[in-house]
Design an enzyme around this catalytic site. Structure first.
Site, mmCIF file in Angstrom:
data_model
loop_
_atom_site.group_PDB
_atom_site.id
_atom_site.type_symbol
_atom_site.label_atom_id
_atom_site.label_comp_id
_atom_site.label_asym_id
_atom_site.label_seq_id
_atom_site.Cartn_x
_atom_site.Cartn_y
_atom_site.Cartn_z
ATOM 1 N N ARG A 69 -62.575 8.982 43.365
ATOM 2 C CA ARG A 69 -62.885 8.408 42.046
ATOM 3 C C ARG A 69 -61.887 8.913 41.017
ATOM 4 O O ARG A 69 -61.646 10.105 40.909
ATOM 5 C CB ARG A 69 -64.306 8.800 41.642
ATOM 6 C CG ARG A 69 -64.695 8.495 40.195
ATOM 7 C CD ARG A 69 -66.159 8.847 39.983
ATOM 8 N NE ARG A 69 -66.578 8.765 38.594
ATOM 9 C CZ ARG A 69 -66.830 9.805 37.805
ATOM 10 N NH1 ARG A 69 -66.696 11.050 38.300
ATOM 11 N NH2 ARG A 69 -67.210 9.647 36.563
ATOM 12 N N ARG A 107 -71.082 9.071 20.025
ATOM 13 C CA ARG A 107 -70.950 10.513 19.810
ATOM 14 C C ARG A 107 -71.121 10.902 18.352
ATOM 15 O O ARG A 107 -70.920 10.083 17.448
ATOM 16 C CB ARG A 107 -69.560 10.990 20.273
ATOM 17 C CG ARG A 107 -69.260 10.741 21.728
ATOM 18 C CD ARG A 107 -67.856 11.224 22.085
ATOM 19 N NE ARG A 107 -67.489 10.899 23.453
ATOM 20 C CZ ARG A 107 -67.810 11.631 24.511
ATOM 21 N NH1 ARG A 107 -68.492 12.755 24.347
ATOM 22 N NH2 ARG A 107 -67.447 11.276 25.723
ATOM 23 N N LYS A 138 -72.614 0.739 36.652
ATOM 24 C CA LYS A 138 -73.255 2.045 36.491
ATOM 25 C C LYS A 138 -74.532 1.843 35.669
ATOM 26 O O LYS A 138 -74.463 1.532 34.490
ATOM 27 C CB LYS A 138 -72.302 3.006 35.782
ATOM 28 C CG LYS A 138 -71.054 3.326 36.588
ATOM 29 C CD LYS A 138 -70.034 4.093 35.780
ATOM 30 C CE LYS A 138 -70.515 5.491 35.417
ATOM 31 N NZ LYS A 138 -69.476 6.242 34.657
ATOM 32 N N THR A 167 -74.360 11.971 40.034
ATOM 33 C CA THR A 167 -74.668 12.925 38.965
ATOM 34 C C THR A 167 -75.379 14.177 39.476
ATOM 35 O O THR A 167 -76.504 14.114 39.971
ATOM 36 C CB THR A 167 -75.512 12.311 37.823
ATOM 37 O OG1 THR A 167 -74.978 11.034 37.454
ATOM 38 C CG2 THR A 167 -75.497 13.229 36.608
#
Length: 482
Positions: A33, A74, A220, A280
């Site tokens: 990845r 963010r 995802k 994850t």
């Protein structure tokens, strides 16, 4: 025993060290990845070139997956780098505040619509849920909150809305620029972060095709909206693979809901003939430690029991101290988990009427393999579809996808139980000669000996996608006829 569950390992500074990439190949990595949230375009191009060179040298086709950063919402920065927030105190997120001057009462944000998409009572989770803020009110684009869970908060941490609902587009300007790099890289898969619907994935596919890249699309699943049943199916069907991205998804839906959602996503993805990836923190302790925790061992094994095609390593290999050992540990756990009878049995589509002859042949081959003494299956394939359908059936029988197309060999690197083998058929060869050459290729890789029984599926027309129309049983070492 061949491991069927595939291992996807993230590349980074740790794998750039001499000998580490070679060690990952030897340990059994199936796909690598490239995380476009970190590193430069040239970093990714150089790593892809190194992977391809090593694939050629070793004869092991390792796939390449490019993972786009997506819309990370963010906070801005603090004047002293970080602050400590106390439970019960007031704290504000303000689009109009100086993005470099945050303090322990307020901080700037990078996502302007936030003030329009929350209301009193909304719960915001910062830094992957380590900080929890409850919205009190919104005044002039300033989101006033109360700290429910406090602690240290530093620069540029992510923001999630519990339950989902933030409208940030899945593809950012950065992603669109990165797609140009991916077009040069010609990777096998591209992962799209935070898709909200099928159109997000379709748009990504159109942009990739415009760059001459026909990579498979990985969605995802990170938003709460994506697990609403009708949206979930829409996203799965628009994808070639689905990643259960447990970080942001867990923040949005709550950790306690993750196990059931993981099982549902894997089950539904396989039912719809797509590839499932579980990701994850699978062995996060190995970023620092040479062995995994018992909880991590159980997590990996349970993903295998759930039927995932792929398990993923992130920082464990990209920046951890023990990248090779992390892959080796995953391999050991998978091999043992796959010995369980429940992992080798399946009733997938057993009561379904098939619309395509090639899918029916794929299912027939798997049924025969699971109910007779078969050493393995060879799928001579143009697109990889026959091998994909076969891999939806749980089994202990290895499937060798033989193709002359590099793109097809790259695609099957994610398919559970499928092993890519380069194999070219000359148009002048008859079926008997093709069968003999298949056996010779299996012998070359020490996968067949006299007396082994194999199933071969292929089509009459070489080079025609979707043309699989034949199934033959052969015995190695005996005369092979058409």
């Amino acid at each position: 025993m061949l491991r069927r569950t595939k291992i996807l390992a993230t590349l980074g500074p740790a794998t750039d060290k001499p000998g580490v990439l070679e060690g990952l190949f030897k340990a059994g990595v199936d796909v690598v990845r490239m995380n476009f949230s970190h590193g430069s375009a040239q970093d990714h191009l150089d790593r892809a070139e190194a992977v391809r060179a090593l694939s050629k040298k070793t004869g092991r086709r390792v796939g390449i997956l490019a993972d786009l950063q997506g819309p990370k919402i963010r906070i801005a920065r603090f004047k002293d780098t970080k602050v400590y927030l106390n439970e019960g105190q007031d704290f504000a997120l303000d689009i109009n505040f100086d993005p470099m001057a945050g303090d322990n009462t307020q901080v700037g944000i990078t996502y302007e619509p936030l003030a329009l998409e929350v209301k009193p009572g909304s719960r915001l989770l910062l830094d992957d849920g380590r900080i929890v803020l409850d919205v009190v009110n919104v005044e002039n684009m300033r989101v006033n909150c109360t700290v429910t869970v406090g602690g240290d908060l530093s620069n540029n941490k992510g923001i999630n809305l519990l339950g989902g609902g933030l409208s940030a587009a899945a593809l950012t300007d950065k992603d669109k620029e990165d797609i140009k790099t991916i077009g040069i890289m010609k990777c096998d898969y591209v992962a799209i972060s935070f898709p909200r619907c099928a159109e997000d994935l379709n748009e990504a596919r159109r942009l990739l095709v415009a760059e001459g890249c026909y990579a498979g699309i990985v969605s995802k699943v990170e938003r709460a909206e994506a697990i609403v049943p009708e949206i979930m199916d829409e996203i799965i069907l628009a994808s070639d693979a689905v990643m259960v991205a447990r970080g942001d998804l867990g923040v949005e839906i709550g950790d306690a809901n993750l196990p059931a959602v993981q099982k549902l996503l894997i089950k539904r993805t396989r039912e719809l003939n797509r590839v499932a990836i579980t990701a994850t923190q699978m062995m996060e302790s190995m970023i620092e430690n040479p062995i995994p925790t018992r909880a991590e061992v159980f997590d990996v094994a349970n993903a295998v029991y759930d039927g995932t095609d792929v398990i993923m390593l992130s920082a464990e290999t990209a920046s951890g101290k023990h990248p090779i050992r992390a892959v080796e540990a995953m391999h050991r756990v998978c091999v043992e988990a796959e010995k369980q009878r429940s992992v080798r049995e399946s009733d997938h589509r057993i009561n379904i009427q098939f619309e395509r002859d090639d899918e029916a042949i794929a299912m027939s081959a798997m049924y025969m393999a699971n109910h007779t003494k078969i050493k393995g299956i060879v799928s001579l394939t143009e697109s990889g579809s026959t091998a994909l359908w076969m891999s939806r059936i749980s089994s202990a029988i290895p499937i060798f996808a033989m193709s002359s197309h590099e793109s097809t060999l790259g695609k099957v690197t994610l398919y559970r139980g499928v092993f890519p083998v380069y194999f070219k058929i000359d148009s002048s060869q008859d079926h008997a000669e093709v069968n003999r050459n298949v056996v010779a290729e299996l012998r070359k890789w020490n996968k067949a000996k006299d007396g082994d029984k194999y199933i071969i599926t292929k089509g009459d027309l070489n080079g025609v996608e979707g043309g699989t129309n034949g199934l033959k049983v052969i015995v190695v070492g005996q005369g092979l006829t058409p």
